[in-house]
Design a protein around this motif. Structure first.
Motif, mmCIF file in Angstrom:
data_model
loop_
_atom_site.group_PDB
_atom_site.id
_atom_site.type_symbol
_atom_site.label_atom_id
_atom_site.label_comp_id
_atom_site.label_asym_id
_atom_site.label_seq_id
_atom_site.Cartn_x
_atom_site.Cartn_y
_atom_site.Cartn_z
ATOM 1 N N UNK A 1 0.900 -1.146 -0.061
ATOM 2 C CA UNK A 1 -0.140 -0.137 -0.063
ATOM 3 C C UNK A 1 0.852 1.291 -0.106
ATOM 4 N N UNK A 2 2.019 1.065 0.664
ATOM 5 C CA UNK A 2 2.825 2.433 0.748
ATOM 6 C C UNK A 2 3.787 2.297 -0.350
ATOM 7 N N UNK A 3 3.783 1.359 -1.165
ATOM 8 C CA UNK A 3 5.028 1.334 -2.164
ATOM 9 C C UNK A 3 6.296 1.252 -1.874
ATOM 10 N N UNK A 4 6.604 0.683 -0.673
ATOM 11 C CA UNK A 4 7.905 0.434 -0.289
ATOM 12 C C UNK A 4 8.009 -1.350 -0.157
ATOM 13 N N UNK A 5 9.341 -1.654 0.093
ATOM 14 C CA UNK A 5 9.485 -3.207 0.101
ATOM 15 C C UNK A 5 9.277 -3.715 1.358
ATOM 16 N N UNK A 6 8.810 -4.908 1.517
ATOM 17 C CA UNK A 6 8.668 -5.590 2.841
ATOM 18 C C UNK A 6 9.908 -5.500 3.526
ATOM 19 N N UNK A 7 11.086 -5.694 3.342
ATOM 20 C CA UNK A 7 12.248 -5.745 3.928
ATOM 21 C C UNK A 7 12.577 -4.337 4.675
ATOM 22 N N UNK A 8 12.253 -3.382 3.940
ATOM 23 C CA UNK A 8 12.443 -1.945 4.304
ATOM 24 C C UNK A 8 11.483 -1.614 5.592
ATOM 25 N N UNK A 9 10.319 -2.012 5.195
ATOM 26 C CA UNK A 9 9.265 -1.914 6.324
ATOM 27 C C UNK A 9 9.586 -2.516 7.520
ATOM 28 N N UNK A 10 10.196 -4.004 7.476
ATOM 29 C CA UNK A 10 10.505 -4.714 8.508
ATOM 30 C C UNK A 10 11.766 -3.914 9.275
ATOM 31 N N UNK A 11 12.658 -3.549 8.460
ATOM 32 C CA UNK A 11 13.680 -2.569 9.171
ATOM 33 C C UNK A 11 13.310 -1.572 10.002
ATOM 34 N N UNK A 12 12.205 -1.035 9.400
ATOM 35 C CA UNK A 12 11.715 0.234 10.323
ATOM 36 C C UNK A 12 11.070 -0.303 11.726
ATOM 37 N N UNK A 13 10.074 -1.388 11.384
ATOM 38 C CA UNK A 13 9.394 -1.835 12.604
ATOM 39 C C UNK A 13 10.559 -2.358 13.873
ATOM 40 N N UNK A 14 11.652 -3.120 13.299
ATOM 41 C CA UNK A 14 12.399 -3.547 14.420
ATOM 42 C C UNK A 14 13.405 -2.707 14.764
ATOM 43 N N UNK A 15 13.423 -1.337 14.276
ATOM 44 C CA UNK A 15 14.322 -0.496 14.602
ATOM 45 C C UNK A 15 15.870 -0.522 14.171
#
Length: 81
Positions: free
Chosen positions: A32-46
């Motif tokens: 939905x945000x037009x970003x990669x899954x791994x990028x979002x995971x890196x954000x969520x994990x800090x």
């Protein structure tokens, strides 16, 4: 006129809570945000805390969130003993 910041600081646990409260998987939110899954995971994990304005706005919109819901919360005062 307010200037757009060069980057936004994102609080991973707050981001994850917001995504989960929307009932979205990591992949769904990333799509939905037009970003990669791994990028979002890196954000969520800090692992990553900063986002450029364009990506940040797309993610905030995808999660129907406010800046306050995704940003680093203010430090709580220490408890008195």
């Amino acid at each position: 006129m307010a200037r757009t910041p060069a980057h936004y600081l994102v609080h991973g646990p707050s981001l994850r809570r917001r995504r989960m409260s929307q009932g979205l998987s990591v992949q769904e939110a990333a799509d939905r945000a037009g970003i990669s899954r791994s990028y979002l995971q890196r954000l969520e994990t800090g692992t990553r805390e900063r986002m450029g304005p364009k990506r940040y706005i797309r993610l905030r919109t995808a999660l129907n969130a406010t800046d306050e819901q995704l940003s680093i919360p203010p430090e709580e005062p220490p408890e008195e003993r």
